[in-house]
Design an enzyme around this catalytic site. Structure first.
Site, mmCIF file in Angstrom:
data_model
loop_
_atom_site.group_PDB
_atom_site.id
_atom_site.type_symbol
_atom_site.label_atom_id
_atom_site.label_comp_id
_atom_site.label_asym_id
_atom_site.label_seq_id
_atom_site.Cartn_x
_atom_site.Cartn_y
_atom_site.Cartn_z
ATOM 1 N N TRP A 159 73.721 9.862 40.143
ATOM 2 C CA TRP A 159 73.742 11.428 40.596
ATOM 3 C C TRP A 159 73.833 12.003 41.865
ATOM 4 C CZ3 TRP A 159 68.880 14.544 43.789
ATOM 5 C CH2 TRP A 159 68.876 15.540 43.629
ATOM 6 N N ASP B 282 63.851 6.301 43.057
ATOM 7 C CA ASP B 282 64.089 7.292 42.617
ATOM 8 C C ASP B 282 63.621 7.555 40.751
ATOM 9 O OD1 ASP B 282 66.079 10.305 42.841
ATOM 10 O OD2 ASP B 282 64.598 10.201 41.628
ATOM 11 N N LYS C 34 61.383 17.450 35.064
ATOM 12 C CA LYS C 34 62.132 16.944 33.955
ATOM 13 C C LYS C 34 60.099 16.919 32.972
ATOM 14 C CE LYS C 34 65.391 16.402 36.024
ATOM 15 N NZ LYS C 34 65.602 16.530 37.444
#
Lengths: 405, 426
Positions: free
Chosen positions: B156, B237, B273
């Protein structure tokens, strides 16, 4: 397996939050918490404004509302309305689109993001802050990479403004240095410059090309009038010069925990403002990507409805009036008691806090003997007082002043 | 000087005051350059500006239902109904909502985790995953200033920004294998082996962003063993727990393996999410410590980093999370809804792959169903992506990453056809 962080030592307790911890542990029914920097009603309860509840219901009942990421700079209408609130609807800076406004996490977040932007893009990295100031200010600026210097502010002898000292210290600041100014209701002293003094400060700052960074955490909460409390900021913007402004809705809308605020940067042109905004977004993205939606939605809902806005100003004035009335009651009670000393600063100072002038030993005495909790610098939160508890506080102050040096 | 200032308050000097204000301001921001557009968010902006009725947005990293609409979970709506009008809005502690953090740790470490029982985890509520990563990066900088962070290639894009702004030196490790469109396992293991002892590594716990390529369970075990031999620090993460396979326990497997092997890890968790709470910015940073005393210590220092950033984290999203996870019925509903989202994505992967194969594509599209989570690393070149946009009004990031969340039964045929057209001659 050994931990890579075994060299970490325990951080000291936060001096302000530690007060509440001690208060909570005290079993005495007479205890009084005057450390809290949050508004309390006459009954000593936290308050959610009616207009906030109304906005909240509107939001929850709207099925079309989604929880998507909001833009990095926050909600556009919130930003516009916030700039209007602090600068005034007729501000030429707004009309000329010279203001970059970014939704941030309350006052703290606005200060930090502004400071990081300055560190990256401004030619000076020293910021002058008043002595004393909110305990978190130096940490915010240090972590952003700015170096912190102090200018004289509070005069313990008069319990008022050390105006000469302020002018001298800002006068000696290097050209272009950043200057932190409390827009109103200075925290922790409650001592504000008069409008004549503000005018002199403004002229000095402009003459030395110092960059003003306003911390506006109490707009409307100090005098009860949103416009009056924005006066200092507006005179700076009116002279055509620039500034940074950190706004908080924690106190004046009671939205403490929702972390709602805005950073505004007043620029020379709309082109510059747009570039500045794009760069501020680069500070935000690696910090938290985008700000939280809920509190800003409540604020925007209230500010864009003229009915809700009016209701808000009434409730806001109610809070400010109660605080002013507590000041009056405390002052009169101390007079009536004949407590030695000049206590007029209680009614001269403004906003949530009073810098009593009591020393550490007197404060400790009041906590031990009278179960009164306040920060050791003698600061009391007027918001924590009620008509019922004023007599108890007066007893305690009187005893401390007459028995403890 | 004071005298001069006091006497200048006259009409004649008003103008010169204004001018001097302007003159002094002109030099302040002259050198500020316009910042480049964010590569990911710029895609949505371009999509919104496109008037074509055929346009498809597969750049967005947010879940969409089969009608292409954003979703607010039922469990979230119910939680909000309960919260509105009932709670105060006081400041949370610097470390955030204790209730929310406790429930969140259970998700990552396991309901019956001994580490939770023994109070060995230093944990604070954070501003979603970004905020958790940033707090950890700042903490790493402050207490291990000579350390560096190894970041997978690709990752990311904001990971690089986060550790850069925290001023932690960055290195990279091999991760994605363009030829296989899978994991470059031997490259990864070589980099882990060659890194100096005690290095810090960023690992995606599941549903790697942007590739969707995860190590197998067996590979995770090998990675963990090598980390042990090298005394490396693993920072996970985890932004997609539950969202990847539909089963939160399964998606946390990599973390559980490392915990079993005795690593003292760090974890960034996000509810953006898996609870659809994107804009609420809710997450958690945790660091597993030697003992309770150290956990208290580390937590106190994390709070010292949070205080000058935002003082304390936002309340509303945390209330939603703790309302849901603290109520067995609501939690059950949430788990069902997460599975629905994950299943729809998995279904779209199958549909896309089958459509491409039916069109007779000469290329292999196996990776579309092998990869997991929200994103598919298609293998398309930036030029092919540009053609998709200019000829077919399909929007995605130029690294060829497709957000499967943006694929629907309504557009999968159109998407497959477009991809086929731009790739068939390669």
């Amino acid at each position: 397996m050994e931990s890579v962080f075994s060299n970490v030592v325990r951080a000291p307790e936060d001096p302000i939050l530690g007060v509440t911890v001690a208060y909570n542990n005290d079993p005495s029914p007479a205890k009084l918490n005057l450390g809290v920097g949050a508004y309390r009603t006459e009954e000593g309860k936290p308050l959610v404004l009616d207009v906030v509840r109304k906005a909240e219901q509107q939001l929850v009942n709207d099925p079309s509302r989604v929880k998507e990421y909001i833009p990095i700079a926050g909600l556009a209408d919130f930003n516009k309305l916030s700039a209007k609130l602090i600068l005034g609807a007729d501000s030429p800076a707004i009309q000329e689109s010279r203001v970059a406004t970014i939704q941030c996490l309350s006052g703290t977040g606005s200060l930090r993001v502004g400071a990081e932007f300055l560190k990256k893009h401004y030619h000076q990295s020293v910021i002058f802050i008043p002595k004393p100031t909110w305990g978190n200010h130096p940490k915010v600026f240090n972590l952003a990479g700015l170096s912190v210097e102090y200018y004289r502010y509070y005069d313990p002898a008069t319990r008022g403004l050390d105006f000469q000292g302020l002018l001298e210290d800002l006068g000696a600041a290097p050209s272009g240095a950043i200057v932190l100014l409390h827009a109103c209701a200075h925290n922790p002293t409650g001592v504000d410059p008069t409008s004549e003094q503000w005018e002199q400060i403004r002229q000095l700052i402009r003459s030395k090309s110092l960059l003003p960074f306003f911390d506006s955490a109490y707009q409307g909460f100090a005098s009860g009038s949103l416009d009056t409390d924005a006066h200092s900021v507006r005179t700076f913007v009116a002279d055509g010069g620039g500034c940074l402004i950190a706004q908080s809705y924690a106190k004046n809308m009671g939205l403490y925990g929702e972390r709602v605020g805005a950073l505004s940067i007043v620029c020379k042109s709309s082109d510059v403002a747009s570039k500045v905004e794009s760069q501020v977004k680069l500070v935000v993205r690696p910090m938290y990507s985008s700000p939280p939606i809920h509190g800003a939605s409540i604020v925007a809902t209230i500010l864009k409805s003229s009915d809700m806005y009016n209701d808000w100003t009434i409730e806001l004035k109610g809070m400010a009036d109660r605080i002013i009335s507590m000041r009056q009651q405390l002052f009169e009670a101390l007079q009536a008691k004949g407590t030695p000393g000049d206590w007029s600063h209680i009614i001269k100072q403004i906003g949530m806090f009073t810098f009593t002038g009591l020393n550490k030993e007197q404060v400790a005495f009041m906590t031990k003997e009278f179960h009164i909790y306040m920060t050791s610098d003698g600061r009391i939160s007027m918001a924590g007082l009620s008509s019922k508890t004023v007599p108890h506080l007066v007893e305690a102050i009187h005893a401390a002043v007459t028995r403890v040096a | 000087m004071a005298m001069r200032i006091r006497n200048s308050a006259s009409r004649g000097t008003m103008m010169s005051r204004q001018i001097s204000g302007l003159r002094s301001m002109s030099s302040w921001w002259k050198n500020v350059e316009p910042a480049p557009k964010d590569p990911i968010l710029g895609v949505t902006e371009a999509f919104l500006a496109d008037p074509s009725p055929d346009k498809v947005n597969v750049g967005v990293g947010a879940y969409r239902d089969d009608n292409g609409k954003p979703v607010v979970l039922e469990c979230v709506r119910e939680a909000e109904r309960r919260i509105a009008g009932t709670s105060f809005m006081e400041y949370l502690p610097m470390g955030g909502s204790v209730k929310m953090v406790d429930e969140t740790l259970k998700l990552a470490y396991g309901d019956n985790s001994e580490f939770i029982k023994d109070k060995r985890i230093a944990a604070v509520q954070s501003l979603s995953g970004t905020g958790a990563c940033r707090l950890f990066a700042d903490f790493q900088k402050r207490f291990r200033p000579d350390s560096q962070i190894y970041i997978p290639v690709p990752t990311w894009s904001n990971h690089h920004n986060i550790w850069r702004d925290a001023q932690v030196t960055q290195k990279t490790y091999h991760y994605y294998h363009p030829e296989t469109k899978g994991l470059d396992f031997s490259g990864l293991m070589d980099d882990v082996k060659n890194a100096p002892e005690g290095s810090f590594f960023l690992l995606h716990a599941c549903a790697h962003n942007p590739t969707g390529v995860d190590p197998t369970e067996e590979q995770w075990r090998e990675i963990s063993q090598l980390f042990k031999a090298k005394n490396h620090f693993a920072f996970f993460d985890m932004a997609y727990q539950g969202f990847a396979s539909g089963d939160p326990a399964r998606d946390a497997k990599s973390i559980r393996i490392f915990l079993e092997d005795g690593h003292h890890i760090g974890i960034s968790q996000s509810y953006a999410k898996n609870m659809g709470l994107y804009g609420q910015r809710v997450g958690c940073l945790s660091v597993l410590c030697e003992d309770e005393k150290q956990a208290v210590t580390v937590k106190s220092q994390l709070q010292q980093l949070a205080r000058p950033m935002y003082s304390n984290p936002p309340l509303h999203g945390a209330q939603i999370v703790s309302t849901i996870l603290g109520d067995p019925a609501l939690k059950g509903l949430w788990l069902k809804e997460v599975k629905v989202m994950a299943d729809r994505i998995i279904g779209m992967r199958t549909a896309l792959r089958e459509s491409l194969e039916k069109l007779g594509s000469p290329l292999s599209w196996e990776h579309v169903t092998k990869q997991i989570g929200m994103f598919c690393y298609s293998g398309m070149t930036p030029e092919q992506v540009d053609r998709l946009t200019s000829e077919y009004h399909i929007y995605m990031t130029r690294n060829g990453r497709i957000s499967m969340a943006g694929v629907t039964t309504g557009n999968v045929g159109y998407l497959a056809n477009a991809i086929h057209e731009v790739t068939k001659s390669s």
